[in-house]
Design an enzyme around this catalytic site. Sequence first.
Site, short mmCIF file in Angstrom:
data_model
loop_
_atom_site.label_atom_id
_atom_site.label_comp_id
_atom_site.label_asym_id
_atom_site.label_seq_id
_atom_site.Cartn_x
_atom_site.Cartn_y
_atom_site.Cartn_z
N ASP A 171 0.88 -1.18 0.00
CA ASP A 171 0.00 0.00 0.00
C ASP A 171 0.91 1.22 0.00
O ASP A 171 2.13 1.10 0.20
CB ASP A 171 -0.88 -0.02 1.26
CG ASP A 171 -1.79 1.21 1.35
OD1 ASP A 171 -2.40 1.59 0.34
OD2 ASP A 171 -1.88 1.81 2.44
N SER A 172 0.31 2.40 -0.18
CA SER A 172 1.10 3.62 -0.06
C SER A 172 1.65 3.78 1.35
O SER A 172 2.63 4.50 1.54
CB SER A 172 0.21 4.83 -0.38
OG SER A 172 -0.85 4.90 0.55
N TYR A 212 -0.83 8.47 -1.95
CA TYR A 212 -0.94 8.36 -3.41
C TYR A 212 -2.16 9.11 -3.96
O TYR A 212 -2.20 9.49 -5.12
CB TYR A 212 -1.13 6.90 -3.84
CG TYR A 212 0.07 5.97 -3.75
CD1 TYR A 212 1.34 6.42 -3.45
CD2 TYR A 212 -0.11 4.61 -4.02
CE1 TYR A 212 2.42 5.52 -3.40
CE2 TYR A 212 0.95 3.72 -3.99
CZ TYR A 212 2.22 4.17 -3.67
OH TYR A 212 3.26 3.29 -3.64
N CYS A 220 -4.41 -1.45 -1.93
CA CYS A 220 -4.58 -0.02 -2.08
C CYS A 220 -5.54 0.21 -3.25
O CYS A 220 -5.27 -0.24 -4.37
CB CYS A 220 -3.21 0.60 -2.38
SG CYS A 220 -3.26 2.35 -2.79
N ASN A 221 -6.66 0.88 -2.97
CA ASN A 221 -7.63 1.14 -4.05
C ASN A 221 -7.03 2.04 -5.12
O ASN A 221 -7.28 1.86 -6.31
CB ASN A 221 -8.87 1.84 -3.47
CG ASN A 221 -9.65 0.95 -2.52
OD1 ASN A 221 -10.60 0.32 -2.90
ND2 ASN A 221 -9.23 0.88 -1.26
N THR A 222 -6.24 3.02 -4.69
CA THR A 222 -5.68 3.99 -5.64
C THR A 222 -4.70 3.31 -6.59
O THR A 222 -4.73 3.54 -7.80
CB THR A 222 -4.97 5.12 -4.85
OG1 THR A 222 -5.86 5.61 -3.83
CG2 THR A 222 -4.56 6.25 -5.76
N CYS A 245 -11.05 3.30 0.60
CA CYS A 245 -9.60 3.47 0.75
C CYS A 245 -9.21 2.60 1.92
O CYS A 245 -9.91 2.60 2.95
CB CYS A 245 -9.28 4.94 1.03
SG CYS A 245 -7.58 5.22 1.62
N THR A 246 -8.12 1.86 1.79
CA THR A 246 -7.80 0.89 2.83
C THR A 246 -7.35 1.53 4.15
O THR A 246 -7.28 0.86 5.17
CB THR A 246 -6.73 -0.10 2.33
OG1 THR A 246 -5.58 0.64 1.87
CG2 THR A 246 -7.26 -0.95 1.20
N HIS A 247 -7.07 2.84 4.12
CA HIS A 247 -6.77 3.53 5.37
C HIS A 247 -8.04 3.72 6.23
O HIS A 247 -7.96 3.78 7.45
CB HIS A 247 -6.19 4.92 5.10
CG HIS A 247 -4.74 4.93 4.72
ND1 HIS A 247 -4.27 4.47 3.52
CD2 HIS A 247 -3.64 5.38 5.40
CE1 HIS A 247 -2.95 4.64 3.46
NE2 HIS A 247 -2.55 5.19 4.60
N1 DGL Z 1 -4.77 3.27 1.08
C1 DGL Z 1 -4.86 3.74 -0.21
C2 DGL Z 1 -6.15 3.43 -0.94
O1 DGL Z 1 -6.77 2.44 -0.64
C3 DGL Z 1 -4.22 5.03 -0.60
C4 DGL Z 1 -4.35 6.22 0.27
C5 DGL Z 1 -3.40 7.27 -0.21
O2 DGL Z 1 -2.21 6.99 -0.27
O3 DGL Z 1 -3.88 8.36 -0.56
O4 DGL Z 1 -6.53 4.12 -1.85
#
Ligand code: DGL
Length: 255
Positions: free
Chosen positions: A9-10, A41, A75-77, A189-191
């Site tokens: 992930d980022s 990201y 990471c979705n992005t 978003c996985t965060h």
């Molecule tokens: N955790 C990430 C996602 O699922 C990226 C968040 C980020 O880096 O902006 O998109």
Amino acid sequence: MKHPIGVFDSGVGGLSILRALHAELPCEDFVYVADSAHAPYGERDPDFVVERSRHIARLLVEDQPLPVKALVVACNTATAAAIHLLRSDYPGLPIIGVEPALKPALALSQTRRIGVMATRATLNSPKFLALQRSLSDRAIFVCQPCDGLADAIERHDTAKIVALCADYTGAMGVFGQQAHEIDTLVLGCTHYPFAVDHLTRLLGPAVQLVSNGTPVARQTRRVLPHLAAPCLEGTVTLQSTGDHLSLVQAAKRWL
Ligand code: DGL
């Protein structure tokens, strides 16, 4: 020694996916890479995300003592920007991505008004727009780019997380169970699963929060070329392009 499963992930967000993977596949070894030196990201342009995703995939596939047997883009992005390219870079390797859980949310929503919190880059991606279009006759999706939220979670800045969650959910409209209210919120978003307690406090327990750690873990099990033999618990190796200690602390907190 067994071939591990690579996860990246980022930053720390992918730990929410790793937690589900470890629960689903307790005997497997995992190597998790947080690209924290380049997080977030979600407010970068797609070329940057593609370049970083390819770099981290190379680290996991080519630079480990044993190459990974599958790669989870947690990471979705990065999934939206790069998964098709990673699949063409490594055609023999199972590569599993994450995308905002619109379909699971549809199965849960009664009001057919569904909120989607995600990064700006995810929401603007052709992949997400195609998914949303394919479901647009079945519900209204209220999409909210959440600039700064992944970064606040990355820094464990509680005051900022609470303020941003309040601003963004406020901007989406009214949440509740009445017609025209948003009764289901996709954490795209996985965060964001690490902000669930704050979101539940803001929206009330009746609003359903949907993320996709468990489905991604099940999909990973389905596509693995072979499972590790039943054994003592598998290992988790943490690597970061940034501050390793923060990653270890986040893993202690959340795994
Ligand atoms: N955790 C990430 C996602 O699922 C990226 C968040 C980020 O880096 O902006 O998109």
